[in-house]
Design an enzyme around this catalytic site. Structure first.
Site, PDB file in Angstrom:
ATOM      1  N   TYR A  70       0.846  -1.244  -0.108  1.00 18.94           N
ATOM      2  CA  TYR A  70       0.025   0.081  -0.179  1.00 18.94           C
ATOM      3  C   TYR A  70       0.787   1.107   0.209  1.00 18.94           C
ATOM      4  CZ  TYR A  70      -3.780  -3.091   1.498  1.00 18.94           C
ATOM      5  OH  TYR A  70      -4.648  -4.222   1.801  1.00 18.94           O
ATOM      6  N   PHE A  81      -1.655  -7.238   1.687  1.00 21.41           N
ATOM      7  CA  PHE A  81      -3.127  -6.856   1.996  1.00 21.41           C
ATOM      8  C   PHE A  81      -3.338  -6.537   3.465  1.00 21.41           C
ATOM      9  CE2 PHE A  81      -3.553 -10.154  -1.514  1.00 21.41           C
ATOM     10  CZ  PHE A  81      -4.217  -9.295  -2.269  1.00 21.41           C
TER      11      PHE A  81
END
Length: 226
Positions: A70, A81
């Site tokens: 991210y 994730f």
């Protein structure tokens, strides 16, 4: 730059040690040193190898492959994730939790931190281990893929009966690295909002993975999260 000198769990160091001396990894280190002088890079240095440090080589039971970390502030902490506790769930993670609820009737968790999975043998591996702040995919094709492909190949060659969860085309392209006579591969669309309704919802990968583990006498994963 100390944080790019790999501090990696001992069993992985043994398996992947030769990678650190290869020209591509030396070039990758140089790239990261330059990047960190100019821009903000995620995750923090101490978390770059978190997937390996949390899940030693011989503890791996299930592998979930992501693409890259991210790129928002405070989100990436080295597990694909996953986000640290207290951080809002990104859309893909929300969809993973929805499928978990449907599949195993597991309640929606309070935290998006998937460390509990990693500690049980779920290798949460991104193909690229770093990213420039606010620029998705910005560290792709700099050498990380060679390193993480090497990790997948070593698992394929030296372990057996692992369950690989390949979500989306990018992860499915890694199938060629896996010996299908030794391991199990479950495929589904990516859990992102763009593709989740094309078959990620309803894939039941969490219960299927556990069924495969149990059939081979391996303790299943408790997918519950705090």
């Amino acid at each position: 730059m100390t944080e790019i000198n790999p501090v990696i769990e001992e069993s992985w160091k043994k398996v992947l040690g030769e990678e650190f001396d290869k020209p591509y990894f030396r070039a990758l280190k140089s790239f990261l040193v330059e990047e960190k002088q100019r821009v903000l890079v995620y995750p923090p240095g101490k978390n770059i190898f978190e997937a390996f440090n949390r899940t030693p080589f011989h503890n791996v039971k299930v592998v979930i492959l992501g693409q890259d970390p991210y790129h928002g502030a405070g989100q990436a902490h080295g597990l694909c994730f996953s986000v640290p506790g207290g951080v809002a769930f990104p859309p893909s993670l929300q969809n993973i939790f929805r499928e978990l609820q449907t599949d195993l009737d597991i309640p929606y968790p309070k935290s998006g931190n998937l460390s509990r999975w990693a500690d049980q043998g779920v290798l949460l591996l991104n193909a690229t281990l770093t990213v420039r702040a606010n620029q998705a995919g910005s560290h792709q094709k700099q050498g990380w893929e060679s390193f993480t492909d090497g990790a997948i190949q070593k698992l394929s060659e030296q372990r057996s009966k692992l369950v690989f969860l390949l979500w989306g085309k990018f992860a499915q392209n890694k199938k060629s690295l896996i010996d299908l006579s030794r391991h199990y591969v479950l495929e589904a669309p990516h859990p992102s909002p763009l593709s989740v309704y094309r078959g990620f919802f309803g894939c039941a990968h969490f219960s299927k993975a556990n069924r495969l583990l149990v059939e081979n006498g391996i303790k299943p994963i408790d997918w519950n999260l705090p």
